[in-house]
Design a protein around this motif. Sequence first.
Motif, short mmCIF file in Angstrom:
data_model
loop_
_atom_site.label_atom_id
_atom_site.label_comp_id
_atom_site.label_asym_id
_atom_site.label_seq_id
_atom_site.Cartn_x
_atom_site.Cartn_y
_atom_site.Cartn_z
N MET A 1 0.84 -1.19 0.00
CA MET A 1 0.00 0.00 0.00
C MET A 1 0.88 1.25 0.00
O MET A 1 1.80 1.38 0.79
CB MET A 1 -0.88 -0.01 1.25
N MET A 2 0.57 2.15 -0.89
CA MET A 2 1.32 3.41 -0.95
C MET A 2 0.70 4.41 0.02
O MET A 2 -0.51 4.60 0.04
CB MET A 2 1.27 3.96 -2.38
N ILE A 3 1.53 5.00 0.83
CA ILE A 3 1.07 5.98 1.81
C ILE A 3 1.38 7.36 1.27
O ILE A 3 2.51 7.64 0.87
CB ILE A 3 1.77 5.76 3.17
N ASP A 4 0.37 8.22 1.25
CA ASP A 4 0.56 9.59 0.77
C ASP A 4 0.12 10.56 1.85
O ASP A 4 -1.07 10.80 2.05
CB ASP A 4 -0.25 9.81 -0.52
N PHE A 5 1.12 11.11 2.56
CA PHE A 5 0.81 12.04 3.64
C PHE A 5 0.38 13.42 3.12
O PHE A 5 -0.09 14.24 3.88
CB PHE A 5 2.03 12.23 4.55
N SER A 6 0.56 13.67 1.84
CA SER A 6 0.26 15.00 1.32
C SER A 6 -1.23 15.18 1.01
O SER A 6 -1.67 16.31 0.83
CB SER A 6 1.08 15.30 0.07
N LYS A 7 -1.99 14.11 0.96
CA LYS A 7 -3.39 14.25 0.56
C LYS A 7 -4.40 13.67 1.53
O LYS A 7 -5.52 14.14 1.61
CB LYS A 7 -3.59 13.58 -0.81
N ASP A 8 -4.01 12.64 2.26
CA ASP A 8 -4.98 11.89 3.05
C ASP A 8 -4.85 12.20 4.54
O ASP A 8 -3.92 11.74 5.20
CB ASP A 8 -4.78 10.39 2.79
N LYS A 9 -5.81 12.94 5.06
CA LYS A 9 -5.78 13.33 6.48
C LYS A 9 -5.95 12.11 7.39
O LYS A 9 -5.45 12.11 8.52
CB LYS A 9 -6.88 14.36 6.74
N SER A 10 -6.62 11.08 6.91
CA SER A 10 -6.89 9.91 7.75
C SER A 10 -5.66 9.02 7.94
O SER A 10 -5.62 8.20 8.85
CB SER A 10 -8.04 9.08 7.16
N VAL A 11 -4.66 9.17 7.08
CA VAL A 11 -3.42 8.41 7.22
C VAL A 11 -2.45 9.25 8.03
O VAL A 11 -1.76 10.11 7.48
CB VAL A 11 -2.83 8.02 5.85
N GLU A 12 -2.43 9.04 9.32
CA GLU A 12 -1.64 9.90 10.20
C GLU A 12 -0.17 9.51 10.21
O GLU A 12 0.18 8.35 10.00
CB GLU A 12 -2.23 9.85 11.62
N PRO A 13 0.71 10.49 10.48
CA PRO A 13 2.16 10.23 10.51
C PRO A 13 2.61 9.61 11.82
O PRO A 13 3.39 10.19 12.57
CB PRO A 13 2.76 11.61 10.27
N VAL A 14 2.09 8.43 12.11
CA VAL A 14 2.54 7.67 13.28
C VAL A 14 3.74 6.84 12.84
O VAL A 14 3.98 6.63 11.65
CB VAL A 14 1.40 6.77 13.83
N ASP A 15 4.52 6.36 13.81
CA ASP A 15 5.76 5.64 13.50
C ASP A 15 5.56 4.49 12.50
O ASP A 15 6.38 4.29 11.61
CB ASP A 15 6.41 5.12 14.78
N GLU A 16 4.47 3.75 12.65
CA GLU A 16 4.24 2.61 11.74
C GLU A 16 4.16 3.08 10.28
O GLU A 16 4.76 2.48 9.39
CB GLU A 16 2.94 1.90 12.14
#
Length: 138
Positions: A1-16
């Motif tokens: 799964m690709m994580i995109d911190f620039s667009k998705d507020k629900s994908v938080e920048p937690v250590d995992e």
Amino acid sequence: MMIDFSKDKSVEPVDENLSVVLGESFAAYQALVRKLADFEAELEWRFYKDGGWLAKITRKKKTLIWGWPAADFFGTNFIFQNKPHLREGVLALDIADKWKDKFETTPGDKYFSVKIEVRGEGDLSDLYKMIAYKMRAK
């Protein structure tokens, strides 16, 4: 799964999640977070509609650095008022020329910034020198 911190507020920048995006640079990011206590600084993640998740690193009320997770590095940006003595101060620091060569000015030239990509623990020394300079810069 690709994580995109620039667009998705629900994908938080937690250590995992950060460990997936930052890859090998995650250990350097963790070292930076631990070192912030020595500067009496704190990191707070905030979501901005126009930029996604950004880390705001502050000491008291002064913003020292803006940071963001990118593929295989943690990006940082130091913003200074565009004054000759501040530019000269950065140029006088014992940091890699590749960071000094990347001064960027804002429209209207009111500010300039220095960006450092933290790809490994070897980049932290320059970052810590920049933090110390930013703390005393006026």
